[in-house]
Design an enzyme around this catalytic site. Structure first.
Site, mmCIF file in Angstrom:
data_model
loop_
_atom_site.group_PDB
_atom_site.id
_atom_site.type_symbol
_atom_site.label_atom_id
_atom_site.label_comp_id
_atom_site.label_asym_id
_atom_site.label_seq_id
_atom_site.Cartn_x
_atom_site.Cartn_y
_atom_site.Cartn_z
ATOM 1 N N ASN A 11 7.841 57.688 -33.436
ATOM 2 C CA ASN A 11 9.057 56.874 -33.391
ATOM 3 C C ASN A 11 9.243 56.301 -31.992
ATOM 4 O O ASN A 11 9.160 57.031 -31.013
ATOM 5 C CB ASN A 11 10.283 57.724 -33.734
ATOM 6 C CG ASN A 11 10.225 58.226 -35.156
ATOM 7 O OD1 ASN A 11 9.699 57.541 -36.030
ATOM 8 N ND2 ASN A 11 10.726 59.420 -35.385
ATOM 9 N N ASN A 192 8.640 52.945 -25.325
ATOM 10 C CA ASN A 192 7.446 53.440 -24.618
ATOM 11 C C ASN A 192 7.703 54.715 -23.825
ATOM 12 O O ASN A 192 7.050 54.964 -22.816
ATOM 13 C CB ASN A 192 6.876 52.366 -23.677
ATOM 14 C CG ASN A 192 6.345 51.185 -24.454
ATOM 15 O OD1 ASN A 192 5.847 51.350 -25.571
ATOM 16 N ND2 ASN A 192 6.477 49.987 -23.899
ATOM 17 N N ARG A 193 8.667 55.484 -24.253
ATOM 18 C CA ARG A 193 9.011 56.760 -23.592
ATOM 19 C C ARG A 193 9.504 56.561 -22.158
ATOM 20 O O ARG A 193 9.500 57.506 -21.366
ATOM 21 C CB ARG A 193 7.827 57.744 -23.606
ATOM 22 C CG ARG A 193 7.293 58.082 -24.999
ATOM 23 C CD ARG A 193 8.355 58.831 -25.805
ATOM 24 N NE ARG A 193 7.826 59.385 -27.040
ATOM 25 C CZ ARG A 193 8.086 58.884 -28.252
ATOM 26 N NH1 ARG A 193 8.852 57.810 -28.403
ATOM 27 N NH2 ARG A 193 7.593 59.475 -29.325
ATOM 28 N N LEU A 194 9.926 55.327 -21.833
ATOM 29 C CA LEU A 194 10.457 55.067 -20.489
ATOM 30 C C LEU A 194 11.989 55.189 -20.560
ATOM 31 O O LEU A 194 12.730 54.218 -20.427
ATOM 32 C CB LEU A 194 10.021 53.672 -20.007
ATOM 33 C CG LEU A 194 8.500 53.510 -19.904
ATOM 34 C CD1 LEU A 194 8.120 52.088 -19.528
ATOM 35 C CD2 LEU A 194 7.939 54.500 -18.878
#
Ligand SMILES: Cc1cc2nc3c(=O)[nH]c(=O)nc-3n(C[C@H](O)[C@H](O)[C@H](O)COP(=O)(O)O)c2cc1C
Length: 217
Positions: A11, A192-194
């Site tokens: 996700n 993007n997990r940022l």
């Protein structure tokens, strides 16, 4: 779901980010905004949080409780003063509390210490509870071993008889804790997990100003 499928979940979190310039100078105003948004999103028990405690043996333990009110000093939850959490807090008043609103890809983590709520505060909250919950508080030897469900139901029935027609008083083994945070971290999932992470911190003691830092995700 099989474990392999869980490992392959991908996700992406596409919510809008947090701009430091938009943040208030204390964490409670932001918490209030996020809590309103969590309720507006239809999250059940959005005021529920997982609290972690550890007694002198250092073994952390966690459980869910409901946050019942908050102001600019901290917030309150209510429980049995002989429960496992209460025994651990008596040994070590440090606490960590986590609100998780996964549908919004958000969490807020509070770290600090607790003080027992005043009798007046606990009594006022207890008086506001439905009668069934008041009897339940009297009946439960929270966290002790219970032989069977009937034992609990018998205790409830005999307490109902005992308090029939009376206002049910605050048990002396039940009441609130005031959580006074020194660190509050807000986490917003982003693509993007940022992710965005902001932490408010202050020196121990009420009334001190808050510092704000952004953390790497
Ligand atoms: C949604 C939810 C809300 C809960 N709210 C409370 C609460 O406000 N106070 C409480 O003492 N226990 C509450 N509980 C039960 C606790 O999670 C826990 O089982 C209980 O307090 C005993 O914990 P302990 O043995 O670690 O002290 C709640 C549980 C859930 C799942």
């Amino acid at each position: 779901m099989p474990a392999d499928d869980i490992a392959s979940l991908r996700n992406d979190y596409t919510e809008a980010g947090i701009r430091q310039a938009d943040l208030p100078d204390n964490p409670f105003d932001l918490f209030s905004r996020w809590l309103d948004e969590a309720f507006a999103a239809g999250i059940p028990e959005a005021h529920g949080m997982v609290i972690a405690t550890a007694g002198v043996d250092g073994q952390p333990s966690q459980r869910t409780v409901l946050m019942k009110s908050f102001d600019h000093d901290g917030f309150y939850f209510y429980t049995n003063y002989a429960s496992r959490k209460a025994r651990e807090l008596a040994q070590n008043p440090r606490i960590s509390c986590l609100f998780q609103w996964l549908i919004l890809h958000r969490q807020v983590a509070f770290q600090g210490h607790v003080e027992k709520a005043s009798k007046e505060n606990s009594a006022a909250y207890f008086a506001s509870r439905p009668e069934g919950s008041q009897i339940g508080a009297w009946a439960s030897r929270q966290s002790e071993v219970l032989a069977d469900r009937e034992t609990l139901e018998e205790r409830v029935a005999s307490l109902r008889e005992c308090f029939a027609g009376e206002e049910i008083p605050l048990p002396d083994f039940w009441g609130g804790y005031h959580v006074i945070p020194e660190r509050v971290e807000f986490w917003q999932g982003r693509t993007n997990r940022l992710h965005d992470r902001f932490v408010y911190s202050r020196e121990a003691g009420k009334g001190a100003g808050w510092f704000l830092d952004r953390l790497y995700p």
